[in-house]
Design a protein around this motif. Structure first.
Motif: not given
Length: 221
Positions: A8-12, A14-20, A80-85, A92-93
């Motif tokens: 759903y985030e990728a839909q909003f 235009g890219f996956t947050p993991q890729t970012c 890792g902490k920054m990614e989680e945050m 995150n939607i």
């Protein structure tokens, strides 16, 4: 890295947050390597200016790699902490938030059974449309055939009109009566022809029988 697809985030975005996050991680890591190369170069210059320095370039490179490994371990923990945050708070939607193009689902909710019923109805409508299209094609073909027949009838009517004009030119006033009289005479003529044919066949049979008897009478004993 997160294993949640976050579709759903990728839909909003235009890219996956993991890729970012992966691109950010690679960028920071490349920058760290470049900084360590600069630090190594500065150390070599400083040591080269000191009198009686016996530290070789290999020792400096080994020490630099150890320090780089130390920084990378701490960097991975911090990242890792920054990614989680970022994945939880920034990229995150929330579950209760709908995108503008999905507002219609909130206005018109439907169950899985309703969706299947809708699919079945669409399939039936498609089949009905194909049947109507085939019927329309058959009707158009029939209309084309009727046009051909109509053209032939118009030619016949033109022929009758010409024949009627010809009869008028020869003094026949009522073409329909003349045509009926001609039809009756044609029928009588056909009957006469059949009668003549029957009589001709009877005469031929009688001649054949007489000829056979005469041959028997003249036959020698």
């Amino acid at each position: 890295m997160s294993v949640d697809p976050m579709a759903y985030e990728a839909q909003f975005f235009g890219f996956t947050p993991q890729t970012c996050m992966l691109r950010i991680y690679i960028a920071f890591q490349d920058y760290l390597f470049e900084v360590m190369l600069v630090v190594e170069t500065v150390i070599l210059k400083k040591l080269g200016g000191l009198p009686g320095c016996n530290i070789s370039h290999a020792k400096i490179r080994k020490s630099t790699e150890k320090f780089l490994l130390f920084l990378k371990e701490h960097f991975d923990k911090l990242f890792g902490k920054m990614e989680e945050m970022l994945l939880q708070l920034v990229l995150n939607i929330p579950k209760n938030v709908l995108l503008p193009e999905d507002k219609v689902h909130e206005q018109y909710p439907y169950s899985k059974e309703q969706f299947q019923a809708l699919q079945d109805e669409i399939r039936q409508l498609q089949e009905q449309y194909r049947a109507e299209a085939a019927a329309g094609q058959a009707l158009r073909a029939e209309l084309e055939q009727q046009k051909v027949v109509q053209a032939q009838l118009e030619k016949i009517l033109q022929w009758f009109d010409g024949l009627e004009n010809l009869c008028r030119e020869h003094g026949i006033s009522n073409f329909r009566e003349s045509f009926a009289f001609l039809a009756q005479n044609t029928q009588k003529l056909q009957e006469v022809l059949r009668d003549v044919e029957k009589k001709s066949q009877t005469i031929m049979k009688h001649d054949h029988d007489c000829h056979g008897k005469s041959q028997k009478a003249t036959k020698p004993i």
